[in-house]
Design a protein around this motif. Structure first.
Motif, PDB file in Angstrom:
ATOM      1  N   SER A  13       0.847  -1.193   0.000  1.00  0.00           N
ATOM      2  CA  SER A  13       0.000   0.000   0.000  1.00  0.00           C
ATOM      3  C   SER A  13       0.877   1.235   0.000  1.00  0.00           C
ATOM      4  O   SER A  13       1.670   1.448   0.925  1.00  0.00           O
ATOM      5  CB  SER A  13      -0.914   0.011   1.230  1.00  0.00           C
ATOM      6  N   TRP A  14       0.728   2.070  -1.031  1.00  0.00           N
ATOM      7  CA  TRP A  14       1.440   3.336  -1.118  1.00  0.00           C
ATOM      8  C   TRP A  14       0.467   4.451  -0.756  1.00  0.00           C
ATOM      9  O   TRP A  14      -0.546   4.654  -1.421  1.00  0.00           O
ATOM     10  CB  TRP A  14       1.994   3.540  -2.527  1.00  0.00           C
ATOM     11  N   LEU A  16      -0.125   8.344  -0.462  1.00  0.00           N
ATOM     12  CA  LEU A  16       0.384   9.596  -1.022  1.00  0.00           C
ATOM     13  C   LEU A  16      -0.169  10.770  -0.218  1.00  0.00           C
ATOM     14  O   LEU A  16      -1.390  10.902  -0.061  1.00  0.00           O
ATOM     15  CB  LEU A  16      -0.023   9.727  -2.492  1.00  0.00           C
ATOM     16  N   ALA A  41       0.895  -2.594  -6.809  1.00  0.00           N
ATOM     17  CA  ALA A  41       0.809  -1.652  -5.684  1.00  0.00           C
ATOM     18  C   ALA A  41      -0.603  -1.093  -5.567  1.00  0.00           C
ATOM     19  O   ALA A  41      -1.289  -0.848  -6.559  1.00  0.00           O
ATOM     20  CB  ALA A  41       1.807  -0.518  -5.869  1.00  0.00           C
ATOM     21  N   ILE A  43      -2.626   2.154  -4.418  1.00  0.00           N
ATOM     22  CA  ILE A  43      -2.360   3.579  -4.235  1.00  0.00           C
ATOM     23  C   ILE A  43      -3.520   4.208  -3.475  1.00  0.00           C
ATOM     24  O   ILE A  43      -4.676   4.121  -3.897  1.00  0.00           O
ATOM     25  CB  ILE A  43      -2.170   4.295  -5.585  1.00  0.00           C
ATOM     26  N   TYR A  83       2.778   0.554   5.616  1.00  0.00           N
ATOM     27  CA  TYR A  83       2.518   1.461   4.525  1.00  0.00           C
ATOM     28  C   TYR A  83       3.834   1.978   3.942  1.00  0.00           C
ATOM     29  O   TYR A  83       4.818   2.167   4.650  1.00  0.00           O
ATOM     30  CB  TYR A  83       1.698   2.669   5.010  1.00  0.00           C
ATOM     31  N   HIS A  84       3.797   2.224   2.633  1.00  0.00           N
ATOM     32  CA  HIS A  84       4.878   2.924   1.952  1.00  0.00           C
ATOM     33  C   HIS A  84       4.384   4.359   1.760  1.00  0.00           C
ATOM     34  O   HIS A  84       3.356   4.575   1.114  1.00  0.00           O
ATOM     35  CB  HIS A  84       5.180   2.276   0.597  1.00  0.00           C
ATOM     36  N   LEU A  86       4.698   8.165   0.350  1.00  0.00           N
ATOM     37  CA  LEU A  86       5.282   9.095  -0.617  1.00  0.00           C
ATOM     38  C   LEU A  86       4.624  10.433  -0.365  1.00  0.00           C
ATOM     39  O   LEU A  86       3.396  10.553  -0.466  1.00  0.00           O
ATOM     40  CB  LEU A  86       5.063   8.618  -2.044  1.00  0.00           C
ATOM     41  N   CYS A 109       9.878   5.531   3.296  1.00  0.00           N
ATOM     42  CA  CYS A 109       9.398   6.889   3.035  1.00  0.00           C
ATOM     43  C   CYS A 109      10.094   7.468   1.813  1.00  0.00           C
ATOM     44  O   CYS A 109      11.322   7.340   1.679  1.00  0.00           O
ATOM     45  CB  CYS A 109       9.681   7.808   4.218  1.00  0.00           C
ATOM     46  N   VAL A 253      11.529   5.973  -8.112  1.00  0.00           N
ATOM     47  CA  VAL A 253      11.085   5.175  -6.967  1.00  0.00           C
ATOM     48  C   VAL A 253      11.200   3.696  -7.290  1.00  0.00           C
ATOM     49  O   VAL A 253      11.660   2.891  -6.464  1.00  0.00           O
ATOM     50  CB  VAL A 253       9.641   5.551  -6.578  1.00  0.00           C
TER      51      VAL A 253
END
Length: 275
Positions: A13-14, A16, A41, A43, A83-84, A86, A109, A253
């Protein structure tokens, strides 16, 4: 209240996170670009309180409050950690605080054109040359002049103007208006935030545009040096990196993650330790 740790079979999970007075629609095509570059991924683009779908809420006056709002939203939506993150500008502070407070919830991060105490002086965090125009806008500006000023300060690619983009941004503001009060609360939150002295435990990538007219890109360089973090500087982009060079951000990335990029390494990418 900690979201459960996801099993390895769940797609990454990215999350934003955008900046001051911006909402999820200001990402434009970037979420789709990132999803296409990172197959599998998920988003997620939450709005910070006071912005977008949350424009009727009070903005937090502490970055920690923004973190808790994001965590609660993801938990309510059933999106498990890790979580990732960005994050752009003010969103970068939210990402850092999240990683500092809840390191088990954050896998990595990516910080875009952010700035933080104690690493950066105030006149670099918000370029002093912009003070007169920002003050005039605060006192006398309307919605269209506000969005035009933001576009000029945050985009190098569209600094000369982009009527279609400006119309879209104006429509966002008219549908979900960010109040002057909430804008000031967000500014207060950013101004008073102080980052931890050491880098969060997970991998961190710092990215910046060398033509940023809002925040001095040396803020990102200094942060990366202090934390010994990976760093990339785009020589031609402005503050809103995903708007100016979204494909470059997504591919950078992906390379950072060890994912094979579909296209050749852009010639104006400058991987460095930000010396």
């Amino acid at each position: 209240m900690k979201p459960p740790v996801s099993p390895s079979s769940v797609s990454p999970s990215w999350v934003l996170l955008r900046g001051l007075m911006r909402e999820q629609r200001h990402w434009g095509d970037f979420p789709a670009t990132l999803a296409g570059t990172l197959p599998g991924a998920r988003i997620i683009t939450p709005d910070l309180p006071g912005n977008g779908t949350r424009h009727q809420q009070d903005s937090a006056t502490r970055v920690a409050g923004m973190v808790e709002c994001c965590r609660q939203e993801l938990l309510a939506r059933g999106i498990p950690a890790p979580y990732h993150l960005l994050a752009l500008s003010l969103g970068g502070m939210v990402a850092v605080e999240w990683a500092h407070r809840y390191p088990r919830e954050v896998a990595r991060c990516v910080l875009l054109n952010t700035s933080m105490r104690p690493f950066n002086p105030f006149y670099q965090r918000l370029r002093w040359q912009n003070y007169p125009s920002l003050l005039r806008q605060l006192c006398f500006g309307d919605a269209r002049s506000q969005e035009a000023l933001i576009l000029r300060l945050t985009s190098r690619r569209h600094a000369a103007g982009n009527p279609a983009l400006l119309d879209n941004w104006l429509a966002f503001q008219q549908e979900f208006p960010v109040s002057r009060r909430n804008a000031l609360r967000q500014l207060l939150s950013a101004a008073r935030y102080r980052a931890p002295a050491s880098r969060p435990a997970m991998p961190v990538l710092v990215m910046a545009g060398a033509q940023d007219c809002l925040v001095d890109h040396r803020c990102s360089q200094r942060l990366a040096r202090a934390w010994q973090a990976d760093c990339l500087i785009h020589g031609e982009a402005g503050h809103d990196l995903p708007l100016d060079e979204g494909t470059w951000v997504a591919q950078s990335v992906a390379r950072w993650l060890g994912v094979a990029a579909a296209e050749q390494h852009p010639t104006n990418t400058v991987p460095s330790s930000c010396q």
